[in-house]
Enzyme design. Sequence first.
Site, mmCIF file in Angstrom:
data_model
loop_
_atom_site.group_PDB
_atom_site.id
_atom_site.type_symbol
_atom_site.label_atom_id
_atom_site.label_comp_id
_atom_site.label_asym_id
_atom_site.label_seq_id
_atom_site.Cartn_x
_atom_site.Cartn_y
_atom_site.Cartn_z
ATOM 1 N N THR A 12 -24.256 -48.915 25.719
ATOM 2 C CA THR A 12 -24.831 -50.236 25.984
ATOM 3 C C THR A 12 -25.301 -50.369 27.423
ATOM 4 O OG1 THR A 12 -23.446 -51.200 24.280
ATOM 5 C CG2 THR A 12 -24.298 -52.725 25.920
ATOM 6 N N SER A 56 -22.494 -44.234 21.908
ATOM 7 C CA SER A 56 -21.362 -43.303 21.979
ATOM 8 C C SER A 56 -20.823 -42.924 20.601
ATOM 9 C CB SER A 56 -20.255 -43.856 22.873
ATOM 10 O OG SER A 56 -19.605 -44.946 22.271
ATOM 11 N N THR A 89 -18.953 -47.686 25.213
ATOM 12 C CA THR A 89 -17.527 -48.015 25.225
ATOM 13 C C THR A 89 -16.819 -47.671 23.904
ATOM 14 O OG1 THR A 89 -17.963 -50.277 24.511
ATOM 15 C CG2 THR A 89 -17.848 -49.896 26.887
ATOM 16 N N ASP A 90 -17.613 -47.512 22.822
ATOM 17 C CA ASP A 90 -16.979 -47.311 21.507
ATOM 18 C C ASP A 90 -16.079 -46.079 21.454
ATOM 19 O OD1 ASP A 90 -18.175 -49.601 20.591
ATOM 20 O OD2 ASP A 90 -19.742 -48.590 19.443
HETATM 21 N N1 ASP Z 1 -22.186 -49.293 20.754
HETATM 22 C C1 ASP Z 1 -22.079 -49.050 22.163
HETATM 23 C C2 ASP Z 1 -21.724 -47.606 22.423
HETATM 24 O O1 ASP Z 1 -20.556 -47.273 22.425
HETATM 25 C C3 ASP Z 1 -21.090 -49.978 22.729
HETATM 26 C C4 ASP Z 1 -20.991 -49.946 24.204
HETATM 27 O O2 ASP Z 1 -21.513 -49.102 24.899
HETATM 28 O O3 ASP Z 1 -20.317 -50.846 24.698
HETATM 29 O O4 ASP Z 1 -22.602 -46.829 22.654
#
Ligand code: ASP
Length: 324
Positions: A12, A56, A89-90
């Site tokens: 993100t 991710s 973050t995932d």
């Molecule tokens: N869907 C995103 C990812 O993990 C979420 C994030 O980056 O917060 O790529």
Amino acid sequence: MKKVIVITTGGTIAMKYDAATDGLIPAVNGADLVEAVPALKEVAQVEVVEFSNVPSGYITPKSMFELSKTVDQYAQKKAIAGIVITHGTDTLEETAYLLDLTVHTQKPVCITGAMRGASQTSPDGPGNILAAVKTAACDEAYNQGVLVVLNDEIHAALEVTKTHSTNTNTFESPAWGPVGRVYPDKVVIKRHSLYLQKIQPATLVDDVHLLKVVAGMDDFFFRCLVKKKAKGIVVEAFGCGNVPLAVKNGIEMARKNDIPVVLATRVHAGRVVNAYSYSGSASSMKEANIILAGEITGQKARIKLMLSLGMTGDVAKIKEYFDA
Ligand code: ASP
């Protein structure tokens, strides 16, 4: 001024709103990311390396393993003081833990991300990158294992987990709290993990599966995994390591077929322990020679089992990695 490498992988933090699909999509490259944070110039000399630009959820253990090699490749350069990785973050905690176990460098390695995209109101990415670079450039971050830096908190890769689907304060270490904080004037690291560990195989074994135990669960998934000759199973059990009787049978079946089984807990804090002796408890499966995950989450136990299997197929030795 210290030199810090920022390795970008996507997430993100590197996404912008796309009107055509009505959602965030990968859009910002590594150089743009760093350019959005002018204050970095006062903290360190930053060089950007683009590793990938993907959500991710696309990152596999094999790509995490490649990332680990990239980190060491840069870290061994004398001029480099520390490394920052930007990541979705995932799966951030899985990458952080894999790096924690595998990187050879003792130089600071910090991972950060963002909950809000670059085009959203008050994105958290720029502040998180700044905090991560400050931490990576700080002497106290040396030999602390891989650190997860978001929302001005510093967490140990071993302990941290994502706790909220949208909140910017999503990363927490439920059992022990953050190891440090990033203040406007300085980075403060208050404690050092005594449990830094290394498992550094030439390659990892990724045919390892995670099963979450639920009330009334049967042995269906265990039969599937035995049939496919899976290389390892992690079971996220109830409480301190208890499972329904059908799951116990499934675990014992997997063990009879020589598949290593690791027992973790689905509870968000605390260890798997031999507290009970009724059938279905962790200690009732002792004879099957199952491995207790200790305090780490199921997803981290899976990473650890993949790396351990890269070192050895001997369950007793794998157990030593988990008991260490
Ligand atoms: N869907 C995103 C990812 O993990 C979420 C994030 O980056 O917060 O790529």
